[in-house]
Each structure stands twice: as structure tokens, then as C-alpha cells.
Design an enzyme around this catalytic site. Structure first.
Site, PDB file in Angstrom:
ATOM      1  N   CYS A  67       0.555  -1.204   0.198  1.00 34.09           N
ATOM      2  CA  CYS A  67      -0.439  -0.114   0.057  1.00 34.09           C
ATOM      3  C   CYS A  67       0.452   0.896   0.143  1.00 34.09           C
ATOM      4  CB  CYS A  67      -1.224   0.115   1.181  1.00 34.09           C
ATOM      5  SG  CYS A  67      -0.045   0.349   2.809  1.00 34.09           S
ATOM      6  N   HIS A 106      -1.997   1.260   6.762  1.00 32.95           N
ATOM      7  CA  HIS A 106      -2.921   0.513   5.379  1.00 32.95           C
ATOM      8  C   HIS A 106      -2.915   2.532   5.195  1.00 32.95           C
ATOM      9  CE1 HIS A 106      -4.032   0.141   2.142  1.00 32.95           C
ATOM     10  NE2 HIS A 106      -5.133   0.575   2.186  1.00 32.95           N
ATOM     11  N   ASP A 121      -8.083   4.589  -3.324  1.00 31.79           N
ATOM     12  CA  ASP A 121      -7.285   3.317  -2.372  1.00 31.79           C
ATOM     13  C   ASP A 121      -6.118   2.255  -3.712  1.00 31.79           C
ATOM     14  OD1 ASP A 121      -5.831   1.387  -0.998  1.00 31.79           O
ATOM     15  OD2 ASP A 121      -7.465   0.933   0.078  1.00 31.79           O
TER      16      ASP A 121
END
Length: 544
Positions: A67, A106, A121
Site C-alpha cells: 500500500c 494501511h 485506494d
């Protein structure tokens, strides 16, 4: 870095001025072109939290990332294109035990556009294909499933529909962060046995209505059907097949040799519910043997301060076991709370006194942070500044020194007064002032300095660099020795290397020590039975 090369990487010719349609197209192309993957960790490559490094890896070398890499690069892209972006921290939910990860687990992005806010995302394997409205209760079907945003208090939950109902993927607040805030967790996810990226060599790519996932020695194809249902097929792989599969299915050619891995993720030991990721004062008090908040005075007082200081020292070990069991210590109060309170571990001074700082603040005290320099007994030399963190509290017309983070230190707060001398359960202490303040302990009728300090106020953040140093330097006591130490009334237990040392204190500062030799097989049970510690990784005993 060239934005045109990024467009080429994600199969776009260009992108127009900021608009919802352009953002959707950009997000979708990124997700369909760039894998989520942990292959660096399993092929000898260090991941660097630096946008130019990530650009080179993903755009030039045509790799993927986790991420911080995918959303970090996407943040740069959005900024280059003129979008108004914000960085948020989210905490991923573990499917097996329902526990959420630590803060900065995250990274997600928010874009303000056309009068609404949109979650972006591109760095989560089974999440959004397109931007998602940041609106409580919003529900939407995308190519790979149905998503929903739930809000409870100040926390937002991203949920995905499954056969048995909604499953939370991660939760977050709207507090704005910076890219730099994720540096420690980027390191953690490359080293910790609790990290999925360490335990599994994986590569996942979202395609229209299906997802390809390589993991260990398997290729999993997930087909999405209307309403959020899925169909999975699994193909077993040999080691020889994997490089060709990564090249043909994901466009990835590694520069180092891949070691396939698919081990169970080490789940931190905890009895907490899935709301436990919030720092809870009652949970801390229970950890140190105080039944609940009502059992202590609601107003700051010397008796309460003595009680919690004493209980902490008798309950939470001083230990270096993280360094010898594959765990990175993260300089973050949320992570330290999770380690000490939820996983029932100990820590060194930055962890113990860092957590105690938070506790005192929650209880209404006004603690100050000071830097001290620990004296090395063998050489009689003091460590550099910021080698040890201590706290002071002003209370009832006096100042009090608090220190729950030194293996040979005080049991209760002591008055911060020159010339003070007093006996505690584990010895006789005094404070001497010369050029600086010296905390001394009487040993065999001789006063030995433990550390020295001045009264210049510091911040918790000032100790970040030393925290890193003590985990990595070959000159660090914590690196050289695997140890765990815990006080009990009038005594102390110390595990070190392959020994257990029991110290009994006698009146006037004397002590009697007994030593038991240990086999490597005995150590895990000893740590569990004597210190209440169960490690998530394999301990390598060390006493250099």
C-alpha cells in the site's frame, strides 16, 4: 520522474484536468495494471519509503508494491495532475481473529472533487476498483464486489459484502497524515512475523470481474459475479514454474532469486474484542493488576502515582526480546500499547516510559519528559544524550522522578531534590547534583551512578533516533543480549542468554544472587511461566 511514463505504465495516453471521470479512469487503470505484491521481501530487496524509489520500481522496472508504494505513487500522480489530496491512516482487520492492526497499518487517500470527498485506494488487494464516496452509509457495487461505509463515532469502516454478511476490511479516522508518517510501519511490514508480507510471497492483480493471486506455490483465480458472489479456482505450482508465471501473468521479472513462502501469519496473543485497537486506560490498568479505573483516585495524587508506578514495575518486564525474535519496535504509542497491553509483552525504556507518559496524561497528571545518559558499568562511560527516557511530575508542592523503564531502577517515584536518599524494595537510592543530576544506587556499601540528566524538557519524538540505534547497532546492549527482567517485592528475576538469575534484596542495599543454566528448549516455557511472555517469532538466545 515523468508523468507521461506513468500513463504509459497504466495504459493511458493522457489524463485531462481534474474531474470525477478522469479520476475514475486513472484509479481503474492503476488497479488493473499494477499488482499488489510482497516479492521484494522474498527476493532480497529492501523497500524504501521514497517516492522517486517507488517510481523507479513501479514505473521503470514495471513492478508492483504494497500500500505505501502503490498509494504513495498514486498520491504523487494526483498532486502532479492538480487534485486536492489528503493522506489518511487506516488499520486493517485480521480475518482470523478480528483484531485491527496498529495505526499506520494501511495508507489511503481522499480527494476533494465536485463538492464531494472520494476515497482512493489502489494499494489493497481486494478493495476498490474505482474511487468511493466518503459518505456514511454509502453502498455501491464495483467490478469486484459490493462495498459499504459504516460510521461509528469518529471511526469509519470500509466493508465488503460476503455470503455471511458484511466483512470489515479496515477502519480509519479523518485525521490528516503525511506520507512520512508511515515510515516506521513500512519497515515493520518488511520485518515483523505478524506481517502478511513477511509470511507470504504474494502478487495480486485486479482484472475486470476477476482477480489473479500468486501466493507461495499457488495461483488463485477469483471470479466475481453479480451481488458480490465469487468463484475460486486454485492451481498448484512448482518452484520452476513461478518465474515464468510472474512474467506472463503479472509482467514481473525479479532481479533476485525468489524464495516462495506461504506460512501462517503470527497472530498477536490477545483476549480483546475487535474494538481493542483503541487505546483503553482500563485495559492498561488491568494489565498491571488494577481492577478498573474506579479502583484508583480520579484526581491526581501522590498515593495514586505511587500505586500505578509500583504496579507497572511489578507487571511489565524490561526486555530486549523483540530484537532477537524478528520483531521491529515501532516508535509509536499505539504500537507500544498494542505490544505491552494487548500482547502482554514488556519493552525497553522508550516503550515502558513512553506508555507510562500516555497513562499519566490520561489520568490528568502533567508529566514532563527528560533525557538521561545511562552509565555503562564496565567502562564507567555514559551513553550519549537520549539514551534513556525519564519522566517528572509536579504534585503536592514537589517534583517527582518517575522511571518504569530501567531494569535496575526505582520501584516508586522519588522526590526530585538534591541530596535526597531513601530505601525502596530493591535497594537504597539517592540523588546527587554536580554538573548534572545523578541517580545513584548503593551496592556493597558503594554508591554507583545509574544515569545522569539535566532538567531540560524534551519530547517523546526526541528519542526516535536512539530507539532505532538500540535495535540495530552492534554496540547496543539490547542487540548484544537477549534478556528479560521483572521486579517482584524485594527481588528481581532476570533471564539473559541461557541463564535465569534470581536476585533477592536485603536491608540496606545488599543482595543475594542465584543463577540457573538453561537449555534452549527450556527458554520459551520459562518466559511464559516466569514473565507471562509468549513470543510471536522464534527467539535466538544471545549473550555477547
Amino acid at each position: 520522474m515523468d508523468i507521461k511514463e506513468y500513463f504509459h505504465r497504466v495504459s493511458l495516453t493522457n489524463s485531462g484536468p481534474p474531474s470525477l471521470s478522469s479520476l475514475r479512469e486513472l484509479h481503474r487503470h492503476h488497479v488493473h495494471s499494477i499488482p499488489i505484491e510482497s516479492l521484494s521481501i522474498h527476493s532480497g530487496e529492501k523497500i524504501i519509503l521514497d517516492i522517486s524509489w517507488m517510481y523507479n520500481k513501479i514505473v521503470v522496472r514495471r513492478r508492483g508494491g504494497f500500500c505505501y508504494e502503490n498509494n504513495g505513487l498514486f498520491l504523487w500522480v494526483l498532486q502532479q495532475l492538480g487534485y486536492q489530496t489528503q493522506v489518511l491512516s487506516s488499520m486493517v482487520r485480521n480475518r482470523k481473529n478480528g483484531i485491527y492492526g496498529p495505526p499506520f497499518d494501511h495508507m489511503i487517500l481522499v480527494v476533494n472533487l465536485e463538492g464531494r470527498r472520494w476515497i482512493c485506494d489502489v494499494g489493497y488487494g481486494e478493495a476498490l476498483v474505482e474511487p468511493f464516496p466518503l459518505e456514511a452509509g454509502w453502498e455501491e457495487e464495483q467490478d469486484n464486489g459490493v462495498y459499504h461505509l459504516l460510521v461509528e463515532g469518529d471511526e469509519w469502516y470500509m466493508e465488503k459484502k460476503e455470503e455471511n454478511g458484511w466483512r470489515s476490511l479496515y477502519k480509519f479516522t479523518l485525521e490528516e497524515r503525511t506520507f512520512e508518517d508511515f515510515r516506521d510501519m513500512c519497515e515493520y511490514h518488511q520485518t515483523s512475523p505478524s506481517s502478511i508480507f513477511v509470511q507470504k510471497s504474494l502478487c495480486s492483480l485486479q482484472l475486470p470481474h476477476e482477480r489473479l493471486t500468486y501466493i507461495g506455490r499457488q495461483l488463485i483465480t477469483t471470479e466475481y459475479t453479480k451481488g458480490g458472489e465469487i468463484v475460486k479456482t486454485i492451481r498448484k505450482l512448482t518452484d520452476e514454474e513461478i518465474p515464468g508465471l510472474l512474467r506472463d501473468k503479472f509482467g514481473i521479472v525479479l532481479s533476485g532469486k525468489l524464495i516462495p513462502k506461504d506460512e501462517d501469519i503470527v497472530i498477536p496473543k490477545t483476549h480483546q474484542s475487535d474494538s481493542s485497537s483503541k487505546l483503553d486506560l482500563n485495559a492498561y490498568l488491568q494489565r498491571i493488576g488494577i481492577a478498573d479505573y474506579m479502583a484508583i483516585s480520579k484526581m491526581p495524587s501522590l498515593s495514586t502515582l505511587r500505586t500505578i508506578h509500583r504496579h507497572h514495575v511489578f507487571s511489565v518486564p524490561f526486555e530486549s526480546l523483540s530484537m532477537h525474535s524478528g520483531e521491529k519496535i515501532i516508535f509509536n504509542i499505539g504500537w507500544i500499547y498494542e505490544k505491552i497491553v494487548l500482547r502482554k509483552r514488556g519493552g525497553f525504556c522508550f516503550e515502558n516510559n513512553g506508555l507510562f507518559l500516555w497513562v499519566l496524561q490520561q489520568l490528568g497528571y502533567q508529566p514532563r519528559v527528560l533525557s538521561s545518559r545511562v552509565r555503562i558499568k564496565v567502562t564507567d562511560v555514559y551513553e550519549p544524550p537520549h539514551s534513556h527516557m525519564i519522566l517528572t511530575v509536579e504534585l503536592e508542592g514537589r517534583r517527582w522522578l518517575c522511571d518504569v523503564g530501567l531494569g535496575d531502577g526505582i520501584i516508586e517515584p522519588i522526590p526530585l531534590e538534591a541530596g535526597w536518599e531513601g530505601e525502596q524494595d530493591n535497594g537504597v537510592y539517592r540523588l546527587q547534583v554536580e554538573d548534572e543530576w545523578h541517580l545513584q544506587k548503593k551496592e556493597d556499601k558503594v554508591w554507583n551512578s545509574l544515569y545522569k540528566f539535566n532538567l531540560e524538557e524534551r519530547t517523546f519524538e526526541d528519542f526516535r533516533e536512539r530507539c532505532e540505534h538500540y535495535q540495530t547497532s552492534p554496540n547496543s546492549f539490547f542487540v548484544q543480549k537477549s534478556f528479560c527482567s521483572l521486579h517482584f517485592p524485594h527481588g528481581k528475576l532476570t533471564y539473559i542468554g541461557r541463564r535465569l538469575i534470581t536476585t533477592e534484596y536485603t536491608k540496606g542495599g545488599g543482595s543475594v544472587k542465584t543463577t540457573k543454566e538453561l537449555t534452549e528448549e527450556e527458554i520459551p516455557a520459562l518466559l511464559k511461566d516466569k514473565f507471562g511472555i509468549v513470543l510471536s517469532g522464534k527467539l535466538t538466545p544471545k549473550e555477547d
